[in-house]
Scaffold this active site. Structure first.
Site, short mmCIF file in Angstrom:
data_model
loop_
_atom_site.label_atom_id
_atom_site.label_comp_id
_atom_site.label_asym_id
_atom_site.label_seq_id
_atom_site.Cartn_x
_atom_site.Cartn_y
_atom_site.Cartn_z
N GLY A 306 0.84 -1.20 0.00
CA GLY A 306 0.00 0.00 0.00
C GLY A 306 0.87 1.24 0.00
O GLY A 306 1.85 1.31 0.75
N MET A 307 0.54 2.18 -0.85
CA MET A 307 1.26 3.44 -0.85
C MET A 307 0.26 4.55 -1.16
O MET A 307 -0.19 4.69 -2.30
CB MET A 307 2.39 3.42 -1.87
CG MET A 307 3.33 4.59 -1.72
SD MET A 307 4.73 4.44 -2.83
CE MET A 307 5.79 5.71 -2.17
N GLY A 308 -0.09 5.26 -0.13
CA GLY A 308 -1.02 6.37 -0.30
C GLY A 308 -2.48 5.95 -0.26
O GLY A 308 -3.37 6.76 -0.53
N GLY A 310 -4.04 4.80 2.47
CA GLY A 310 -4.59 4.97 3.81
C GLY A 310 -5.48 6.20 3.92
O GLY A 310 -5.34 7.15 3.13
N CYS A 313 -3.54 9.34 4.51
CA CYS A 313 -2.32 9.48 3.70
C CYS A 313 -2.46 10.57 2.67
O CYS A 313 -3.50 10.67 2.02
CB CYS A 313 -2.04 8.19 2.93
SG CYS A 313 -1.86 6.77 3.96
N GLY A 348 -6.70 1.69 3.56
CA GLY A 348 -7.85 1.82 2.67
C GLY A 348 -9.01 0.91 3.01
O GLY A 348 -9.97 0.83 2.25
N ARG A 394 -4.31 9.95 13.63
CA ARG A 394 -3.41 10.77 12.81
C ARG A 394 -2.45 9.91 11.99
O ARG A 394 -2.04 8.82 12.41
CB ARG A 394 -2.61 11.74 13.68
CG ARG A 394 -1.61 11.06 14.59
CD ARG A 394 -0.90 12.08 15.47
NE ARG A 394 0.10 11.46 16.31
CZ ARG A 394 0.62 12.02 17.38
NH1 ARG A 394 0.24 13.22 17.76
NH2 ARG A 394 1.55 11.39 18.08
N ARG A 409 10.29 7.13 8.86
CA ARG A 409 9.45 6.39 7.92
C ARG A 409 9.34 7.14 6.60
O ARG A 409 9.24 6.55 5.53
CB ARG A 409 8.06 6.19 8.53
CG ARG A 409 7.08 5.50 7.59
CD ARG A 409 5.69 5.40 8.22
NE ARG A 409 4.69 5.16 7.18
CZ ARG A 409 4.34 3.97 6.75
NH1 ARG A 409 4.87 2.90 7.27
NH2 ARG A 409 3.43 3.84 5.81
N GLY A 481 -24.51 0.89 -5.87
CA GLY A 481 -24.10 -0.12 -4.88
C GLY A 481 -24.15 0.38 -3.45
O GLY A 481 -24.11 -0.41 -2.50
N GLY A 482 -24.22 1.72 -3.28
CA GLY A 482 -24.34 2.26 -1.92
C GLY A 482 -25.79 2.58 -1.62
O GLY A 482 -26.68 2.29 -2.42
#
Ligand code: XMP
Length: 494
Positions: A306-308, A310, A313, A348, A394, A409, A481-482
């Site tokens: 995962g990159m970005g 979150g 993020c 995510g 946070r 990090r 779908g929601g």
């Protein structure tokens, strides 16, 4: 009908979980027979595929304890000193009952000058030297303090000295029966040998712990204690931190980096494997096959993906690097599976459907931050805002967290300008993870049943054999779908 995963993920798009949907399969088994046992790393198994994120608003000892009780694992964050991090590991590993264990202790000469000093606890303990390692002398109840407001007065002048306490060796039912028989709101559990206070058992713990449905076996290490993980960075001084963590009994170590494909991480993986051959090391974060291959070659026992992705993020916006999480999980898992290295889908996860998607797309576990933040077991205290309770959550790359020390990090340096790659926010009170994780797991089992996959392993086989069919959802399909086309309905009492 639909596309195979290969067809869908090779079109040049970066898909998030919400972009994709699975077409249902054939059901020939009951929901309850779905088996969610899985692998965290090559050598470590879990009963449920849940990992709590190494963030200072998510995982300290109470969260790690609760996650291991449920059959998952918590990774203790490293935005602290190595001594503190090691003590959090010991605290989680040495307990048997998932109490919320951050006790507030003061020494007899201290004064309590604000109600905030009670945090979320009903009382403050007065001990010989002001920490939980020394003898319990008395208790100050929050309700008493609020009535009389003893500002600037030494607590020894007004603390309650006759404190009913129990033994730290009590089982949950023993502690609960003392609490109920004596009609107590709280019961300190004290070490029989040195009189130090080990835990605080409250009336709300009885409900929280008694009510949780058993999911599977708790996660125990070969040492017979709860399994706990810990995060470290890749700088030279982290080797000393690691030594503390290993002594404290960490069962696995996570190399915490937002872009894991670096010479620093490769060297650290090799160092860990050489120095502690029995300790599993999880590398990351990665989002591409190329990154993954480098870390696998170096000896990683698991990969964090995962990159970005979150919820807190901003890496993709600040650095223009990253990948949609569904694509990242699929691509890395495809490569990692060839070497038998399990993948952790990190970031995510906002609902149980995202957990199903992560696991079916090749991950063996999911790592969660915001999904677990705001729970009783997350660090921090609840605050009241707009009529509801919230807790701070946070990013570890937020300026606020970096000021406390997590800048390694994000490859920052204290002598240079700090650029935030995360934000500070809050999430609403979710209650106890002991309660909502079992619900989430039941929902995941239902998703697996709909797909015709009775286990995590069989879901991976469906994916690889192209039996699993997928489609991309258009914007309108996502809206459909929601929940939609409803107006607010106020329930009337007749
Ligand atoms: P969720 O969506 O579960 O994500 O809240 C948690 C994951 O987000 C990552 N993380 C960050 N990523 N800036 C980032 O770009 C940050 O400040 C930050 N803090 C955490 C991390 O992988 C975590 O597990």
């Amino acid at each position: 009908d639909g596309f195979s995963s290969k067809q869908l993920f090779n079109q040049g798009y970066s898909y998030t979980y919400d972009d994709v949907i699975f077409l249902p399969g054939f059901i020939d088994f009951a929901t309850d027979s779905v088996d969610l046992t899985t692998k965290l790393t090559g050598n470590l198994n879990l009963s449920i595929p849940c990992v709590s994120s190494p963030m200072d608003t998510v995982t300290e000892s109470s969260m790690a304890l609760a996650m291991a009780t449920l059959g998952g694992i918590g990774i203790i964050h490293n935005n602290n000193t190595s001594v503190h991090q090691a003590s959090l590991i010991r605290s989680a590993k040495s307990r048997q009952i998932p109490f919320i264990s951050d006790l507030i202790c003061v020494s007899p000469s201290d004064s309590i000058d604000s109600v905030e000093e009670f945090g979320s606890k009903p009382c403050v303990f007065v001990t010989e030297s002001g920490n939980s390692k020394s003898k319990l002398l008395g208790v100050v109840l929050k309700s008493d303090w609020e009535k009389l407001s003893y500002k600037d007065v030494a607590v020894s002048d007004y603390m309650l000295k006759d404190v009913v306490s129990g033994s730290s060796k009590y089982s949950f039912e023993q502690a609960a029966s003392v609490l109920q028989a004596k009609k107590l709101e709280y019961l300190p559990l004290v070490n029989e040998v040195d009189g130090s206070v080990v835990d605080l058992f409250t009336a709300s713990d009885v409900e929280r712990i008694r009510g949780f449905p058993k999911l599977g076996n708790p996660s125990l290490g070969t040492d017979g204690e709860f399994m706990v993980g810990a995060a470290i960075g890749t700088r030279e001084q982290e080797k000393e931190r690691l030594e503390h963590l290993v002594k404290a009994g960490t069962n696995v170590v996570v190399l915490d980096s937002s872009q894991g494909n670096s010479i620093y991480q490769i060297e650290m993986i090799k160092y860990v494997k050489k120095t502690y051959p029995n300790l599993d090391v999880i590398g990351g974060n990665v989002v591409t096959a190329y990154q993954a291959q480098n870390l696998i070659q170096a000896g990683a026992d698991g990969l964090r993906v995962g990159m970005g992705s979150g919820s807190i993020c901003t890496t993709q916006e600040v650095c223009a690097v990253g990948r949609g999480q569904a694509t990242a999980v699929y691509k890395v898992s495809s490569i990692a599976a060839q070497s038998g290295v399990p993948v952790i889908a990190d970031g995510g996860i906002a609902n149980s459907g995202h957990i199903v998607k992560a696991l079916v797309l090749g991950a063996s576990t999911v790592m969660m931050g915001s999904f677990l933040a705001g729970s009783n077991e997350a660090p921090g205290v609840y605050e009241s805002q707009g009529g509801r309770l919230i807790k701070k959550y946070r990013g570890m790359g937020s300026l606020e967290a970096m000021t406390k020390g997590s800048d390694a990090r994000y490859l920052g340096d204290t002598s240079k300008l700090k650029v935030a790659q995360g934000v500070v926010g809050a999430v609403t009170d979710k209650g106890s993870v002991l309660k909502f994780i079992p619900y989430a797991m039941q929902a995941v089992k239902q998703g697996f049943q709909d797909l015709g996959a009775p286990s995590v392993e069989s879901a991976h086989s469906l994916l690889n054999s192209s039996v699993l069919r997928l489609e991309v959802r258009t914007g309108a399909a996502q809206v459909e779908g929601g929940v939609h086309d409803l107006v607010y309905y106020e329930k009337k009492s007749f």
